[in-house]
Write a protein that holds these residues in place. Structure first.
Motif, PDB file in Angstrom:
ATOM      1  N   CYS A  36      20.749  84.092  18.119  1.00 36.86           N
ATOM      2  CA  CYS A  36      21.968  84.523  18.815  1.00 36.86           C
ATOM      3  C   CYS A  36      22.736  83.328  19.373  1.00 36.86           C
ATOM      4  N   VAL A  37      22.044  82.286  19.777  1.00 37.43           N
ATOM      5  CA  VAL A  37      22.718  81.060  20.213  1.00 37.43           C
ATOM      6  C   VAL A  37      23.492  80.464  19.039  1.00 37.43           C
ATOM      7  N   ARG A  38      22.872  80.427  17.879  1.00 35.22           N
ATOM      8  CA  ARG A  38      23.558  79.905  16.689  1.00 35.22           C
ATOM      9  C   ARG A  38      24.765  80.767  16.333  1.00 35.22           C
ATOM     10  N   LYS A  43      30.677  81.681  16.496  1.00 39.23           N
ATOM     11  CA  LYS A  43      31.805  82.441  17.048  1.00 39.23           C
ATOM     12  C   LYS A  43      32.748  81.520  17.813  1.00 39.23           C
ATOM     13  N   ARG A  44      32.180  80.632  18.621  1.00 37.83           N
ATOM     14  CA  ARG A  44      33.007  79.697  19.396  1.00 37.83           C
ATOM     15  C   ARG A  44      33.816  78.800  18.470  1.00 37.83           C
ATOM     16  N   GLU A  87      20.825  90.975  27.091  1.00 28.06           N
ATOM     17  CA  GLU A  87      20.422  89.576  27.263  1.00 28.06           C
ATOM     18  C   GLU A  87      21.088  88.674  26.229  1.00 28.06           C
ATOM     19  N   THR A  88      21.141  89.107  24.991  1.00 33.70           N
ATOM     20  CA  THR A  88      21.746  88.243  23.982  1.00 33.70           C
ATOM     21  C   THR A  88      23.254  88.099  24.208  1.00 33.70           C
ATOM     22  N   CYS A  89      23.907  89.138  24.708  1.00 35.23           N
ATOM     23  CA  CYS A  89      25.332  89.013  25.059  1.00 35.23           C
ATOM     24  C   CYS A  89      25.505  88.021  26.206  1.00 35.23           C
ATOM     25  N   LEU A  94      27.331  82.512  27.685  1.00 34.97           N
ATOM     26  CA  LEU A  94      27.076  81.164  28.207  1.00 34.97           C
ATOM     27  C   LEU A  94      27.414  80.099  27.173  1.00 34.97           C
ATOM     28  N   VAL A  95      27.024  80.341  25.941  1.00 37.08           N
ATOM     29  CA  VAL A  95      27.281  79.365  24.877  1.00 37.08           C
ATOM     30  C   VAL A  95      28.775  79.269  24.580  1.00 37.08           C
TER      31      VAL A  95
END
Length: 105
Positions: A36-38, A43-44, A87-89, A94-95
């Motif tokens: 999910c961070v990746r 997305k960013r 949690e993943t949202c 944050l990312v």
């Protein structure tokens, strides 16, 4: 009749099996968050909105199907996935919202 010591040993063996499954479950959750961070980084970089409601529906429906096929309570799975998705949202936010200086690391 089972003696107390053999019953305790049997229970200890079953709990050891459960502990191994818990370790795998936690490791799998960590791996899911890492992915999910990746996704958040992607997305960013591509200006994709963090919230993707259709994707949440797909994940929840897949969990419901699994529950129906394997005799696992659907309400339990829905609640579990609500927590996981929440949690993943949070992590994705944050990312995505990280200052540019934090992104270089």
């Amino acid at each position: 009749m089972t003696t107390t010591s053999s019953a305790e040993a049997g229970l200890a063996d079953l709990r050891a099996e459960l502990d191994l499954i818990d370790a795998k479950l936690l490791d799998t959750l960590k791996t899911r968050i890492d992915i999910c961070v990746r996704i958040a980084e992607f997305k960013r970089e591509h200006d994709v909105p963090m919230m993707q409601p259709h994707r949440i529906g797909i994940v929840q429906e897949r969990a419901a199907r699994f529950g129906a096929e394997h005799g696992v309570d659907g309400t339990f799975l829905r609640r579990l996935y609500e927590l996981i998705i929440e949690e993943t949202c949070r992590v994705e936010d944050l990312v995505i919202d990280a200052p540019a200086a934090d992104r270089a690391s």
